[in-house]
Write a protein that holds these residues in place. Sequence first.
Motif, PDB file in Angstrom:
ATOM      1  N   LEU A  98       2.134  10.814  -3.159  1.00 55.34           N
ATOM      2  CA  LEU A  98       1.813   9.510  -3.692  1.00 55.34           C
ATOM      3  C   LEU A  98       2.377   9.078  -5.009  1.00 55.34           C
ATOM      4  CD1 LEU A  98      -2.053   9.649  -3.232  1.00 55.34           C
ATOM      5  CD2 LEU A  98      -0.577   8.249  -1.895  1.00 55.34           C
ATOM      6  N   LEU A  99       2.835  10.305  -5.828  1.00 59.83           N
ATOM      7  CA  LEU A  99       3.463   9.930  -7.158  1.00 59.83           C
ATOM      8  C   LEU A  99       5.016   9.246  -6.903  1.00 59.83           C
ATOM      9  CD1 LEU A  99       2.831  13.109  -9.093  1.00 59.83           C
ATOM     10  CD2 LEU A  99       2.133  10.712  -9.652  1.00 59.83           C
ATOM     11  N   LYS A 100       5.700   9.702  -5.735  1.00 59.82           N
ATOM     12  CA  LYS A 100       7.015   9.159  -5.197  1.00 59.82           C
ATOM     13  C   LYS A 100       6.736   7.833  -4.760  1.00 59.82           C
ATOM     14  CE  LYS A 100       9.036  13.826  -3.835  1.00 59.82           C
ATOM     15  NZ  LYS A 100       9.453  14.508  -2.671  1.00 59.82           N
ATOM     16  N   GLU A 101       5.651   7.331  -4.050  1.00 56.56           N
ATOM     17  CA  GLU A 101       5.410   6.297  -3.498  1.00 56.56           C
ATOM     18  C   GLU A 101       4.858   5.202  -4.899  1.00 56.56           C
ATOM     19  OE1 GLU A 101       2.940   6.427  -0.422  1.00 56.56           O
ATOM     20  OE2 GLU A 101       4.506   7.548   0.783  1.00 56.56           O
ATOM     21  N   ARG A 102       4.457   5.820  -6.039  1.00 58.26           N
ATOM     22  CA  ARG A 102       4.012   5.215  -6.977  1.00 58.26           C
ATOM     23  C   ARG A 102       2.698   4.558  -6.461  1.00 58.26           C
ATOM     24  NH1 ARG A 102       6.773   5.166 -11.627  1.00 58.26           N
ATOM     25  NH2 ARG A 102       5.332   3.365 -12.615  1.00 58.26           N
ATOM     26  N   LYS A 103       1.854   5.375  -5.937  1.00 55.22           N
ATOM     27  CA  LYS A 103       0.318   4.851  -5.397  1.00 55.22           C
ATOM     28  C   LYS A 103      -0.558   5.790  -5.849  1.00 55.22           C
ATOM     29  CE  LYS A 103       1.488   2.324  -0.976  1.00 55.22           C
ATOM     30  NZ  LYS A 103       1.233   2.451   0.412  1.00 55.22           N
ATOM     31  N   LEU A 104      -1.941   5.320  -5.807  1.00 49.98           N
ATOM     32  CA  LEU A 104      -2.955   6.003  -6.147  1.00 49.98           C
ATOM     33  C   LEU A 104      -3.884   6.157  -4.757  1.00 49.98           C
ATOM     34  CD1 LEU A 104      -4.001   4.765  -9.832  1.00 49.98           C
ATOM     35  CD2 LEU A 104      -3.024   6.980  -9.008  1.00 49.98           C
ATOM     36  N   THR A 105      -5.036   6.698  -4.717  1.00 52.47           N
ATOM     37  CA  THR A 105      -5.811   6.495  -3.744  1.00 52.47           C
ATOM     38  C   THR A 105      -7.063   6.094  -4.048  1.00 52.47           C
ATOM     39  OG1 THR A 105      -5.192   8.871  -2.930  1.00 52.47           O
ATOM     40  CG2 THR A 105      -7.097   8.239  -2.274  1.00 52.47           C
ATOM     41  N   LEU A 106      -7.425   5.230  -3.004  1.00 50.87           N
ATOM     42  CA  LEU A 106      -8.650   4.292  -2.948  1.00 50.87           C
ATOM     43  C   LEU A 106      -9.618   4.743  -2.074  1.00 50.87           C
ATOM     44  CD1 LEU A 106     -10.319   1.832  -4.462  1.00 50.87           C
ATOM     45  CD2 LEU A 106      -9.067   0.277  -3.121  1.00 50.87           C
TER      46      LEU A 106
ATOM     47  N   VAL B  81      -9.004  -5.293 -12.133  1.00 56.04           N
ATOM     48  CA  VAL B  81      -9.233  -4.066 -13.021  1.00 56.04           C
ATOM     49  C   VAL B  81      -8.529  -3.077 -12.268  1.00 56.04           C
ATOM     50  CG1 VAL B  81     -11.226  -2.312 -12.897  1.00 56.04           C
ATOM     51  CG2 VAL B  81     -11.676  -4.745 -13.498  1.00 56.04           C
ATOM     52  N   LEU B  82      -8.478  -2.914 -10.898  1.00 49.39           N
ATOM     53  CA  LEU B  82      -7.579  -2.039 -10.131  1.00 49.39           C
ATOM     54  C   LEU B  82      -6.237  -1.989 -10.503  1.00 49.39           C
ATOM     55  CD1 LEU B  82      -9.450  -1.736  -6.819  1.00 49.39           C
ATOM     56  CD2 LEU B  82      -9.942  -0.435  -8.806  1.00 49.39           C
ATOM     57  N   LEU B  83      -5.677  -3.232 -10.617  1.00 47.97           N
ATOM     58  CA  LEU B  83      -4.352  -3.384 -11.107  1.00 47.97           C
ATOM     59  C   LEU B  83      -4.052  -2.835 -12.342  1.00 47.97           C
ATOM     60  CD1 LEU B  83      -3.233  -7.116  -9.809  1.00 47.97           C
ATOM     61  CD2 LEU B  83      -2.524  -4.852  -8.609  1.00 47.97           C
TER      62      LEU B  83
ATOM     63  N   LEU C 297      -7.493  -6.466   0.273  1.00 45.27           N
ATOM     64  CA  LEU C 297      -7.000  -5.213   0.843  1.00 45.27           C
ATOM     65  C   LEU C 297      -5.638  -5.415   1.178  1.00 45.27           C
ATOM     66  CD1 LEU C 297      -9.754  -4.678   3.843  1.00 45.27           C
ATOM     67  CD2 LEU C 297      -9.433  -3.797   1.837  1.00 45.27           C
ATOM     68  N   ALA C 298      -4.914  -6.322   1.436  1.00 38.22           N
ATOM     69  CA  ALA C 298      -3.638  -6.544   1.625  1.00 38.22           C
ATOM     70  C   ALA C 298      -2.888  -6.190   0.202  1.00 38.22           C
ATOM     71  CB  ALA C 298      -3.221  -7.884   1.990  1.00 38.22           C
ATOM     72  N   ASP C 299      -3.252  -6.525  -0.859  1.00 36.66           N
ATOM     73  CA  ASP C 299      -2.837  -6.333  -2.166  1.00 36.66           C
ATOM     74  C   ASP C 299      -3.225  -4.821  -2.785  1.00 36.66           C
ATOM     75  OD1 ASP C 299      -1.860  -9.133  -2.582  1.00 36.66           O
ATOM     76  OD2 ASP C 299      -3.793  -9.675  -3.636  1.00 36.66           O
ATOM     77  N   MET C 300      -4.151  -4.360  -2.223  1.00 40.10           N
ATOM     78  CA  MET C 300      -4.355  -2.885  -2.765  1.00 40.10           C
ATOM     79  C   MET C 300      -3.678  -1.965  -1.984  1.00 40.10           C
ATOM     80  SD  MET C 300      -6.341  -2.995  -5.253  1.00 40.10           S
ATOM     81  CE  MET C 300      -5.437  -4.468  -5.684  1.00 40.10           C
ATOM     82  N   ASN C 301      -3.266  -2.515  -0.667  1.00 37.81           N
ATOM     83  CA  ASN C 301      -2.462  -1.366  -0.015  1.00 37.81           C
ATOM     84  C   ASN C 301      -1.038  -1.320  -0.514  1.00 37.81           C
ATOM     85  OD1 ASN C 301      -2.176   0.143   2.697  1.00 37.81           O
ATOM     86  ND2 ASN C 301      -0.716  -1.738   3.310  1.00 37.81           N
ATOM     87  N   LYS C 302      -0.458  -2.127  -1.220  1.00 43.81           N
ATOM     88  CA  LYS C 302       0.621  -2.070  -1.869  1.00 43.81           C
ATOM     89  C   LYS C 302       0.847  -0.962  -2.857  1.00 43.81           C
ATOM     90  CE  LYS C 302       1.610  -7.045  -1.392  1.00 43.81           C
ATOM     91  NZ  LYS C 302       1.573  -8.003  -2.041  1.00 43.81           N
ATOM     92  N   ILE C 303      -0.550  -0.713  -3.703  1.00 44.55           N
ATOM     93  CA  ILE C 303      -0.469   0.541  -4.717  1.00 44.55           C
ATOM     94  C   ILE C 303      -1.461   1.574  -4.505  1.00 44.55           C
ATOM     95  CG2 ILE C 303       0.245  -1.303  -6.379  1.00 44.55           C
ATOM     96  CD1 ILE C 303      -2.577  -1.835  -7.247  1.00 44.55           C
ATOM     97  N   PHE C 304      -2.286   1.363  -3.529  1.00 51.75           N
ATOM     98  CA  PHE C 304      -3.033   2.277  -3.021  1.00 51.75           C
ATOM     99  C   PHE C 304      -2.824   2.912  -1.894  1.00 51.75           C
ATOM    100  CE2 PHE C 304      -5.375   0.454  -6.862  1.00 51.75           C
ATOM    101  CZ  PHE C 304      -5.801   1.481  -7.108  1.00 51.75           C
ATOM    102  N   GLU C 305      -3.379   4.308  -1.282  1.00 45.26           N
ATOM    103  CA  GLU C 305      -3.422   4.561  -0.079  1.00 45.26           C
ATOM    104  C   GLU C 305      -4.974   4.583   0.209  1.00 45.26           C
ATOM    105  OE1 GLU C 305      -1.320   8.002   2.160  1.00 45.26           O
ATOM    106  OE2 GLU C 305      -3.177   9.003   1.534  1.00 45.26           O
TER     107      GLU C 305
END
Length: 539
Positions: A157-165, A446-448, A223-231
Amino acid sequence: MESRQHVVLPPDRYPVTIITLRVDAGQNVQKDDVLGIYEYQGTVMVKDRESQQERPVQKRVKEELRSQWTGRIDKVAVQPGQTVTDPREPLAIVVEPCGHLIQVRGICATCGKDLSIGDYMGNDMTRATINMAHDALGVTVSRDVAEKLDKDTSERLLKERKLTLILDLDQTVVHATVDSTVREWKADPSNPNYPFLQDVHVFGIPHYQTHYVKLRPGTREFLADMNKIFEMHIYTMGSRAYANKIAEIIDPDRTLFKNRILSRDENLSRSFKSIQRLFPSDQSMVVVLDDRSDVWHWSPNLYKILPFTFFVGTGDINALPTDPPPAQRRPSLNAGGLNSGPDEKSDEVEEVEESQEVLAQLEDAQHHALEELEKNRPLQKLSEETEKDEETEPMNIDESRAGAEQATPTSVTQPPADHQGQSPRTQRRRPVLSENDRELDRVKQVLLDVHKMFYDVQDKEHAAPDVRKIMSQAKSEVLQGVKVVFSLVFPTNVDPSTQDLWLGAEHFGARCSLELTDDVTHVVTVEDCSKLMVVEATK
């Protein structure tokens, strides 16, 4: 997969003195083979000749050092005559051909051995007790494997610059009911609620009533927007069949959640959710979005969203008919995870077995609650009450028509209503449903912000921060400087500091009290404000 095992003794044996050794490095041993003899200062009960009562006596005790594993002696770390004082120091190291670190319902996934068959020393099922899977197939892993899997996930996730939701469903992104009034209104173009029901999804679940589901406004875009920065993971108190149906609606091509869906059938508990169920060792990159905080014990990973209620009169159809009492403990930043000892692990097993015993009763209770909801038809009752009220309120027909047109969602194309032949009462009916919820727009920002703050720290310090600390810090600044006094809000027989309102205020930085003092900035009370404290506060 080979596994290195350390031969140690119970802590209460130390210090120990090695008397003899019966094995050498490279020698094969079986489980329960004697590796040597050791001696320690023990306590034995001896009967007194005069009083005939037993009393403890210190005595040197000799015991056999036995292997708990079958394998090869890789190293003998002690010598005869040596005294060992540190319980963490291995006396020998045994290399097993297989450590049984991954199991499927008591069968080793690597070597195929049936681990449920044990002896007086127990069985090897206890080596892999952690369930990280989203399904109920019974796959469990050891602590070492769980830590490695969590570490691998974090690095990816760090390599993909994502977090988990972790995403809840009911009243977070959807609202469901079994009120059959929806079916009638949905098929009646003359009904004022008709425009709001055209995008309601209808499906059946075996042995349950027909379900009507409304997506929260903006859900697909969110969901589409969150999928870009979260798994993203789904975690619901609904059944597996229900979770799969909702997933088909919000993720029809399975690109958002894939198989990352956890339902109550796998969670086993109908009262609480646990991040450790999916991430047992590392929760530092996990954000939870849910409309309920009590089921998470006010976890620092949680962001509580306002409940989405579209079908008026219906709450969360998958919640317990009677909510469990609040947990009598304070929330903590310590996420726990894999820090429990052997005794705690056995407690967890007993809790699972206990929840299995009551699961059927809870299912029956939910069936009964849904049957009552279907029979009572709260939407129909509310509509009838609204019509009775409107009979006493004259309303201009043109205004009624204009209001209905404004209430019609822009996503629904509908021809102008033909009012010819309708009675004035039919023409002036007002809808009881509405689509004015915009909560996801606020939560999205907020999540962004949380994601940005996390990776800003990561880029600056070149070390992974903890999302719990970031969220806790941000929350604590919202009501900083506020002191709230609660009046007539909580029952007198409960600790107010364990209640959601109190905990929520504290999480967002407020100080809470039951007494009115000069530094109080806000008073929270019930509708009846005749209480002396409230009167005094308004002066």
